[in-house]
Design a protein around this motif. Structure first.
Motif, PDB file in Angstrom:
ATOM      1  N   HIS A  12       0.793  -1.236   0.043  1.00 28.27           N
ATOM      2  CA  HIS A  12       0.409  -0.299   0.074  1.00 28.27           C
ATOM      3  C   HIS A  12       0.779   1.670  -0.494  1.00 28.27           C
ATOM      4  CE1 HIS A  12       1.078  -0.894   4.098  1.00 28.27           C
ATOM      5  NE2 HIS A  12       0.535   0.918   4.433  1.00 28.27           N
ATOM      6  N   TYR A  13       2.362   0.990  -0.153  1.00 33.14           N
ATOM      7  CA  TYR A  13       3.628   2.264   0.086  1.00 33.14           C
ATOM      8  C   TYR A  13       3.575   2.666  -1.384  1.00 33.14           C
ATOM      9  CZ  TYR A  13       4.325   1.467   4.912  1.00 33.14           C
ATOM     10  OH  TYR A  13       3.981   1.084   6.598  1.00 33.14           O
ATOM     11  N   LEU A  14       3.480   3.679  -1.329  1.00 32.48           N
ATOM     12  CA  LEU A  14       4.233   4.372  -2.902  1.00 32.48           C
ATOM     13  C   LEU A  14       5.025   4.761  -3.167  1.00 32.48           C
ATOM     14  CD1 LEU A  14       0.623   6.068  -4.151  1.00 32.48           C
ATOM     15  CD2 LEU A  14       2.466   4.165  -5.725  1.00 32.48           C
ATOM     16  N   PRO A  15       6.361   3.806  -2.545  1.00 30.53           N
ATOM     17  CA  PRO A  15       7.537   4.408  -2.665  1.00 30.53           C
ATOM     18  C   PRO A  15       8.612   5.036  -4.493  1.00 30.53           C
ATOM     19  CG  PRO A  15       8.159   1.771  -2.825  1.00 30.53           C
ATOM     20  CD  PRO A  15       6.412   2.615  -2.762  1.00 30.53           C
ATOM     21  N   GLY A  45      -9.647   5.210 -14.401  1.00 31.46           N
ATOM     22  CA  GLY A  45      -8.814   6.458 -14.408  1.00 31.46           C
ATOM     23  C   GLY A  45      -9.077   7.231 -13.054  1.00 31.46           C
ATOM     24  N   GLY A  46      -8.155   8.325 -12.615  1.00 37.45           N
ATOM     25  CA  GLY A  46      -8.288   8.788 -11.431  1.00 37.45           C
ATOM     26  C   GLY A  46      -6.751   9.467 -10.661  1.00 37.45           C
ATOM     27  N   LEU A  47      -5.927   8.875 -12.082  1.00 34.16           N
ATOM     28  CA  LEU A  47      -4.641   9.803 -12.378  1.00 34.16           C
ATOM     29  C   LEU A  47      -4.852  11.011 -11.989  1.00 34.16           C
ATOM     30  CD1 LEU A  47      -1.791   9.335 -12.565  1.00 34.16           C
ATOM     31  CD2 LEU A  47      -1.449   9.824 -14.838  1.00 34.16           C
ATOM     32  N   ARG A  48      -5.559  11.705 -12.734  1.00 39.35           N
ATOM     33  CA  ARG A  48      -5.193  13.185 -12.799  1.00 39.35           C
ATOM     34  C   ARG A  48      -5.391  13.943 -11.587  1.00 39.35           C
ATOM     35  NH1 ARG A  48      -6.881  16.703 -16.289  1.00 39.35           N
ATOM     36  NH2 ARG A  48      -7.700  15.474 -17.618  1.00 39.35           N
ATOM     37  N   GLU A  49      -6.617  13.327 -10.610  1.00 38.31           N
ATOM     38  CA  GLU A  49      -6.303  13.365  -9.338  1.00 38.31           C
ATOM     39  C   GLU A  49      -5.402  13.360  -8.092  1.00 38.31           C
ATOM     40  OE1 GLU A  49      -9.528  12.119  -5.137  1.00 38.31           O
ATOM     41  OE2 GLU A  49      -9.823  11.962  -6.941  1.00 38.31           O
ATOM     42  N   PHE A  50      -4.746  12.494  -8.113  1.00 41.06           N
ATOM     43  CA  PHE A  50      -3.274  11.489  -7.425  1.00 41.06           C
ATOM     44  C   PHE A  50      -2.506  13.002  -7.664  1.00 41.06           C
ATOM     45  CE2 PHE A  50       0.921  10.037  -7.775  1.00 41.06           C
ATOM     46  CZ  PHE A  50       0.500   8.895  -6.414  1.00 41.06           C
ATOM     47  N   LEU A  51      -2.322  13.038  -9.744  1.00 42.72           N
ATOM     48  CA  LEU A  51      -1.565  14.023  -9.538  1.00 42.72           C
ATOM     49  C   LEU A  51      -1.193  15.412  -9.318  1.00 42.72           C
ATOM     50  CD1 LEU A  51      -0.750  13.809 -13.824  1.00 42.72           C
ATOM     51  CD2 LEU A  51       0.800  12.563 -11.419  1.00 42.72           C
ATOM     52  N   SER A  52      -2.881  15.858  -8.585  1.00 41.65           N
ATOM     53  CA  SER A  52      -3.135  16.960  -7.513  1.00 41.65           C
ATOM     54  C   SER A  52      -2.500  17.298  -6.075  1.00 41.65           C
ATOM     55  CB  SER A  52      -4.297  17.924  -7.904  1.00 41.65           C
ATOM     56  OG  SER A  52      -5.675  16.468  -7.003  1.00 41.65           O
ATOM     57  N   THR A  53      -2.785  15.542  -5.512  1.00 42.11           N
ATOM     58  CA  THR A  53      -2.508  15.191  -4.359  1.00 42.11           C
ATOM     59  C   THR A  53      -0.424  15.518  -4.066  1.00 42.11           C
ATOM     60  OG1 THR A  53      -3.291  13.045  -4.867  1.00 42.11           O
ATOM     61  CG2 THR A  53      -5.203  15.557  -3.743  1.00 42.11           C
ATOM     62  N   HIS A  54      -0.279  15.083  -4.632  1.00 42.22           N
ATOM     63  CA  HIS A  54       1.210  14.507  -4.513  1.00 42.22           C
ATOM     64  C   HIS A  54       1.730  14.915  -5.632  1.00 42.22           C
ATOM     65  CE1 HIS A  54      -1.478  10.994  -3.585  1.00 42.22           C
ATOM     66  NE2 HIS A  54      -0.571  10.615  -2.565  1.00 42.22           N
ATOM     67  N   GLU A  55       3.665  15.574  -5.228  1.00 39.76           N
ATOM     68  CA  GLU A  55       4.687  15.756  -5.889  1.00 39.76           C
ATOM     69  C   GLU A  55       5.536  14.454  -6.319  1.00 39.76           C
ATOM     70  OE1 GLU A  55       7.703  18.982  -5.396  1.00 39.76           O
ATOM     71  OE2 GLU A  55       6.445  18.871  -3.861  1.00 39.76           O
ATOM     72  N   GLU A  87      12.565  13.425 -11.707  1.00 41.49           N
ATOM     73  CA  GLU A  87      12.850  12.868 -12.694  1.00 41.49           C
ATOM     74  C   GLU A  87      12.390  11.603 -12.904  1.00 41.49           C
ATOM     75  OE1 GLU A  87      15.831  13.552 -14.722  1.00 41.49           O
ATOM     76  OE2 GLU A  87      15.587  15.613 -13.264  1.00 41.49           O
ATOM     77  N   LEU A  88      11.081  11.442 -11.936  1.00 39.56           N
ATOM     78  CA  LEU A  88       9.620  10.087 -12.470  1.00 39.56           C
ATOM     79  C   LEU A  88       9.335  10.176 -14.163  1.00 39.56           C
ATOM     80  CD1 LEU A  88       8.631   7.093 -11.082  1.00 39.56           C
ATOM     81  CD2 LEU A  88       7.460   8.903  -9.950  1.00 39.56           C
TER      82      LEU A  88
END
Length: 304
Positions: free
Chosen positions: A59-62, A76-86, A90-91
């Motif tokens: 459940h971790y996202l290292p 989907g859901g990546l747009r929301e993820f990108l708005s809440t995670h930096e 280089e990723l």
């Protein structure tokens, strides 16, 4: 070595991707994320990977440990993820969802159909992996678009293989994705795509039959297709009528042309989970990291 992480690790797309990645010579898998299955072995969901990996879902996202993130949650859901995670600077990201496939989705994402957009993909950081049905239709029509031969009406009949939902037509988003791809080559294109999806074939293979009027000799058309795909590793013009066995369990797309009078029929076959999803994503990974584009994808067709 490319350090790879996966989000949406429980999906069929992720399972197919893992099957390819565990044997890719330039990849090290660092995590497979799934909140639902966290702590369980990956093989508890993807049984075909028994003996190939001992990875467990987390459940971790290292993200800082990865060079590339595959987002396999196709809903989907990546747009929301990108708005809440930096994201680490280089990723790189390859997204299986539809949120960033269209030009109006203003973003840094490139449309990842290598036969259309290879050069831009090679120099991008974020890639939107195309949908399976749009990929099938586009690969049947791109050489015609390059030569400005697409008419104002095209009939599209599709068999979508192991799709889970019954439907009769392409979605509005899929039609927009196809049209956006064709407009890249034929800017005047604004055709009506009369489309129909046939009952399931209970096969991994997606196929299309495209019918349109073209006043060009069949031999000249074949030359156009051969020249367009001459530098592509996975799309081929076949002289004989293709069968599902020609592409099953491979990353190939095969195309066949027939002509009666002015009516051209283009038949296209490809594997939904490989060329239509995970194989194409891996192809895009190879481009992003300047690898030979067929590495990890030299898969043989089914023999029947």
């Amino acid at each position: 070595m490319i350090h790879v992480g996966i989000m949406g690790g429980e999906t069929p797309e992720a399972g197919e991707l893992l099957r390819l990645l565990v044997f890719h010579p330039d990849v090290e898998l660092v995590f497979v994320h799934s909140a639902e299955y966290a702590g369980l072995p990956v093989t508890e969901v993807h049984h075909g990977l028994y003996g190939d990996t001992e990875l467990r879902f987390t459940h971790y996202l290292p993200l800082e440990e990865a060079d590339l993130l595959f987002v396999c949650a196709v809903k989907g859901g990546l747009r929301e993820f990108l708005s809440t995670h930096e994201l680490p600077r280089e990723l790189k990201v390859i997204d299986f969802g539809a949120e960033f496939r269209l030009p109006e989705a203003i973003s840094e994402f490139e449309y990842g159909l290598p036969e259309l957009n290879r050069r831009a993909t090679c120099h991008s950081r974020f890639v939107a992996n195309p949908g399976a049905l749009p990929t099938c239709v586009l690969l049947g029509l791109l050489p015609l678009a390059k030569h400005l031969l697409l008419p104002d009406r095209i009939e599209v009949r599709l068999n979508d293989g192991l799709q889970t939902e019954e439907r009769k037509n392409l979605s509005t988003a899929e039609l927009s994705e196809i049209c956006a791809g064709l407009v890249r080559l034929q800017t005047s294109f604004s055709a009506t795509l009369q489309n129909e999806i046939l009952p399931h074939s209970h096969s991994r293979v997606v196929s299309a039959m495209l019918s349109l009027p073209v006043r060009v000799d069949i031999e000249e058309l074949k030359k156009m297709y051969e020249e367009y795909y001459a530098e592509d590793a996975f799309t081929w013009l076949m002289p004989s009528l293709p069968t599902e066995a020609d592409v099953l369990n491979t990353n190939k797309c095969v195309v066949h042309l027939e002509k009666e009078g002015d009516l051209l029929t283009v038949r296209v076959y490809m594997d939904r989970w490989l060329k239509g999803a995970s194989g194409q994503a891996l192809h895009n990974m190879n481009l992003l990291f300047n690898l030979e584009e067929s590495v990890g994808l030299k898969l043989k067709a089914s023999i029947v």
